[in-house]
Design a protein around this motif. Structure first.
Motif, PDB file in Angstrom:
ATOM      1  N   MET A   1       0.864  -1.059   0.047  1.00 12.23           N
ATOM      2  CA  MET A   1       0.087   0.101  -0.064  1.00 12.23           C
ATOM      3  C   MET A   1       0.924   1.315  -0.068  1.00 12.23           C
ATOM      4  N   SER A   2       0.540   2.308  -0.815  1.00 12.14           N
ATOM      5  CA  SER A   2       1.180   3.565  -0.511  1.00 12.14           C
ATOM      6  C   SER A   2       0.059   4.658  -0.482  1.00 12.14           C
ATOM      7  N   ILE A   3       0.474   5.794  -0.081  1.00  9.63           N
ATOM      8  CA  ILE A   3      -0.343   6.886   0.159  1.00  9.63           C
ATOM      9  C   ILE A   3      -0.159   8.083  -0.666  1.00  9.63           C
ATOM     10  N   LYS A   4      -0.998   8.760  -1.120  1.00 13.64           N
ATOM     11  CA  LYS A   4      -0.822   9.949  -2.023  1.00 13.64           C
ATOM     12  C   LYS A   4      -1.068  11.096  -1.175  1.00 13.64           C
ATOM     13  N   LEU A   5      -0.036  11.799  -0.843  1.00 20.35           N
ATOM     14  CA  LEU A   5      -0.462  13.039   0.308  1.00 20.35           C
ATOM     15  C   LEU A   5      -0.374  14.340  -0.693  1.00 20.35           C
ATOM     16  N   THR A   6      -1.502  15.044  -0.603  1.00 24.16           N
ATOM     17  CA  THR A   6      -1.490  16.225  -1.492  1.00 24.16           C
ATOM     18  C   THR A   6      -1.528  17.256  -0.565  1.00 24.16           C
ATOM     19  N   LEU A   7      -0.684  18.205  -0.838  1.00 19.04           N
ATOM     20  CA  LEU A   7      -0.438  19.568  -0.279  1.00 19.04           C
ATOM     21  C   LEU A   7      -1.356  20.681  -0.685  1.00 19.04           C
ATOM     22  N   ALA A   8      -1.341  21.841  -0.052  1.00 20.33           N
ATOM     23  CA  ALA A   8      -2.116  22.872  -0.446  1.00 20.33           C
ATOM     24  C   ALA A   8      -1.693  23.411  -1.809  1.00 20.33           C
ATOM     25  N   ASN A   9      -0.288  23.365  -1.865  1.00 16.44           N
ATOM     26  CA  ASN A   9      -0.008  23.914  -3.393  1.00 16.44           C
ATOM     27  C   ASN A   9      -0.244  23.015  -4.441  1.00 16.44           C
ATOM     28  N   ASN A  10      -0.980  21.750  -4.410  1.00 17.85           N
ATOM     29  CA  ASN A  10      -1.253  20.583  -5.292  1.00 17.85           C
ATOM     30  C   ASN A  10       0.020  19.856  -5.412  1.00 17.85           C
ATOM     31  N   GLN A  11       1.192  20.020  -4.554  1.00 18.51           N
ATOM     32  CA  GLN A  11       2.375  19.355  -4.594  1.00 18.51           C
ATOM     33  C   GLN A  11       1.895  17.789  -4.143  1.00 18.51           C
ATOM     34  N   VAL A  12       2.362  16.694  -4.673  1.00 19.33           N
ATOM     35  CA  VAL A  12       1.893  15.295  -4.478  1.00 19.33           C
ATOM     36  C   VAL A  12       3.224  14.545  -4.111  1.00 19.33           C
ATOM     37  N   LEU A  13       3.126  13.959  -2.749  1.00 13.49           N
ATOM     38  CA  LEU A  13       4.142  13.247  -2.095  1.00 13.49           C
ATOM     39  C   LEU A  13       3.668  11.703  -2.119  1.00 13.49           C
ATOM     40  N   THR A  14       4.327  10.657  -2.303  1.00 14.59           N
ATOM     41  CA  THR A  14       3.953   9.372  -2.324  1.00 14.59           C
ATOM     42  C   THR A  14       4.639   8.908  -1.208  1.00 14.59           C
TER      43      THR A  14
END
Length: 92
Positions: A1-14
């Motif tokens: 499983m992985s998590i898509k983390l979205t920041l307020a500036n629309n940057q996405v971290l996995t």
């Protein structure tokens, strides 16, 4: 499983079970003699979140982000993100 983390500036971290994370909580000390405050970022976490059970990754990340002020993602930890900037977490 992985998590898509979205920041307020629309940057996405996995984030996955092998992703190293660091997290800090803001703190301060007051010098009783001068009354001045000194501010610090106290390290509260430096490891992978769910090495024993990757299925718990989403819950573990929620807990870490709710108790930290800043976090960084390895392996380089070259950028620090404010935890309040996280808009969403999505299991993938």
């Amino acid at each position: 499983m992985s998590i898509k983390l979205t920041l307020a500036n629309n940057q996405v971290l996995t984030i996955d079970a092998t992703t190293s994370l660091k997290a800090w909580k803001g703190t301060h000390d007051k010098d009783e003699t001068t009354g001045k405050r000194e501010y610090y970022a106290e390290s509260i976490f430096a490891d992978v979140l769910a090495k024993d059970d990757p299925a718990d990754l989403l819950v573990a990340l929620q807990g870490l982000l709710s108790h930290s002020d800043w976090f960084a993602v390895g392996p380089d930890f070259d950028q620090v993100f404010q935890s309040q900037a996280v808009v969403s977490l999505k299991a993938m």
